[in-house]
Design an enzyme around this catalytic site. Structure first.
Site, PDB file in Angstrom:
ATOM      1  N   ASP A  49     115.918 -87.070   9.099  1.00 24.98           N
ATOM      2  CA  ASP A  49     116.452 -87.355   7.778  1.00 24.98           C
ATOM      3  C   ASP A  49     115.294 -87.280   6.778  1.00 24.98           C
ATOM      4  O   ASP A  49     114.125 -87.363   7.161  1.00 24.98           O
ATOM      5  CB  ASP A  49     117.096 -88.744   7.800  1.00 24.98           C
ATOM      6  CG  ASP A  49     117.395 -89.272   6.423  1.00 24.98           C
ATOM      7  OD1 ASP A  49     118.039 -88.546   5.638  1.00 24.98           O
ATOM      8  OD2 ASP A  49     116.991 -90.413   6.125  1.00 24.98           O
ATOM      9  N   PHE A  50     115.630 -87.132   5.491  1.00 22.65           N
ATOM     10  CA  PHE A  50     114.554 -87.062   4.488  1.00 22.65           C
ATOM     11  C   PHE A  50     114.309 -88.416   3.815  1.00 22.65           C
ATOM     12  O   PHE A  50     113.306 -89.070   4.071  1.00 22.65           O
ATOM     13  CB  PHE A  50     114.864 -85.994   3.434  1.00 22.65           C
ATOM     14  CG  PHE A  50     113.786 -85.873   2.395  1.00 22.65           C
ATOM     15  CD1 PHE A  50     112.593 -85.244   2.690  1.00 22.65           C
ATOM     16  CD2 PHE A  50     113.945 -86.421   1.132  1.00 22.65           C
ATOM     17  CE1 PHE A  50     111.564 -85.157   1.752  1.00 22.65           C
ATOM     18  CE2 PHE A  50     112.939 -86.346   0.175  1.00 22.65           C
ATOM     19  CZ  PHE A  50     111.748 -85.709   0.486  1.00 22.65           C
ATOM     20  N   ASP A  51     115.246 -88.864   2.973  1.00 23.40           N
ATOM     21  CA  ASP A  51     115.044 -90.090   2.204  1.00 23.40           C
ATOM     22  C   ASP A  51     114.968 -91.312   3.112  1.00 23.40           C
ATOM     23  O   ASP A  51     115.871 -91.587   3.900  1.00 23.40           O
ATOM     24  CB  ASP A  51     116.191 -90.278   1.207  1.00 23.40           C
ATOM     25  CG  ASP A  51     116.162 -89.247   0.095  1.00 23.40           C
ATOM     26  OD1 ASP A  51     115.400 -89.426  -0.856  1.00 23.40           O
ATOM     27  OD2 ASP A  51     116.900 -88.241   0.210  1.00 23.40           O
TER      28      ASP A  51
END
Length: 247
Positions: free
Chosen positions: A13-15
């Protein structure tokens, strides 16, 4: 696309996972430790590495300037391949999306506006940012949107200071993981799959990865799913993954 067996595939995932959470989502940046980790994995011959986000693909691309990485936007409905080519969603899904958005988007916007929250449109979903709301208003808005989704066949995911409504319930990060695995010919029954994330949408993918015998890392104080390894941020994630790879 076919490849040799005996591979390892990593989804991030990024955030909140590769990027520390910030008050202004537009200011989110790839953590330096995470950037170095992605570069290391992308250069490792037996590793496939992907970043999977609910952000639109174009937004994600500019935040992950690392070559050799698969980038998935809108929970994996759209992918950019390492060479720059893109995988578009099926026409049938696009048609379904247009129909559902037309029916529900305006009403969702009205509910969010009444609560004083901020609405972020992501095409396949909408994110309701609740950071500036009082605790009581957050709770009331969460209840209203949960009921709305249940009544109308939408899907709601909770994350740190955000509620995300998906117009098509079959589109989630578990879908994105399975789509990319199928595209690259990755067989979790033979190879090892890894996933790292920090919210309920990630938890859907985590459960599937665990069912395939994979390993998952959950960012935050409490693991999102049973069997996940809890970590406190991008730096500890980078250290844990390097240990797994044998760095």
């Amino acid at each position: 696309m076919m490849r040799n067996s005996d591979m390892r595939m990593f989804f991030f995932d990024f955030d909140g996972t590769l990027s520390s959470l910030v008050e202004d989502r537009r200011a989110a940046k790839l953590n330096p430790s995470a950037r170095e980790l992605l570069r290391f994995l992308a250069a490792t011959s037996d590793c496939i590495v992907a970043v999977l986000s609910s952000r639109p693909l174009d937004d994600l691309v500019k935040r992950v300037p690392v070559s050799g990485v698969f980038l998935g936007g809108c929970s994996g409905v759209e992918w950019r391949l390492p060479a720059g080519d893109r995988l578009a969603p099926p026409k049938m899904l696009r048609q379904q999306l247009l129909q559902v958005r037309q029916i529900h988007l305006q009403r969702i916007g009205e509910l969010v506006s009444l609560a004083g929250a901020e609405l972020e449109e992501k095409q396949w979903s909408v994110a309701v940012h609740t950071r500036l709301l009082s605790t009581s208003v957050k709770q009331m808005l969460g209840i209203c949107l949960t009921r709305w989704c249940a009544m109308n066949g939408l899907r709601l995911y909770r994350g740190p200071e955000v509620l995300e409504l998906h117009f098509l319930p079959q589109i989630h990060k578990g879908y994105g993981v399975q789509e990319l695995c199928g595209y690259v010919g990755f067989d979790p029954g033979k190879d090892r799959l890894y996933y790292a994330g920090d919210d309920e949408n990630d938890a859907v993918a985590m459960k599937w990865v665990l069912e395939q015998g994979g390993i998952v890392f959950s960012i935050g104080d409490v693991p999102l799913v049973d069997g996940a390894y809890p970590l406190d941020g991008p730096e500890s994630l980078a250290q844990a993954v390097k240990l797994v790879v044998g760095y």
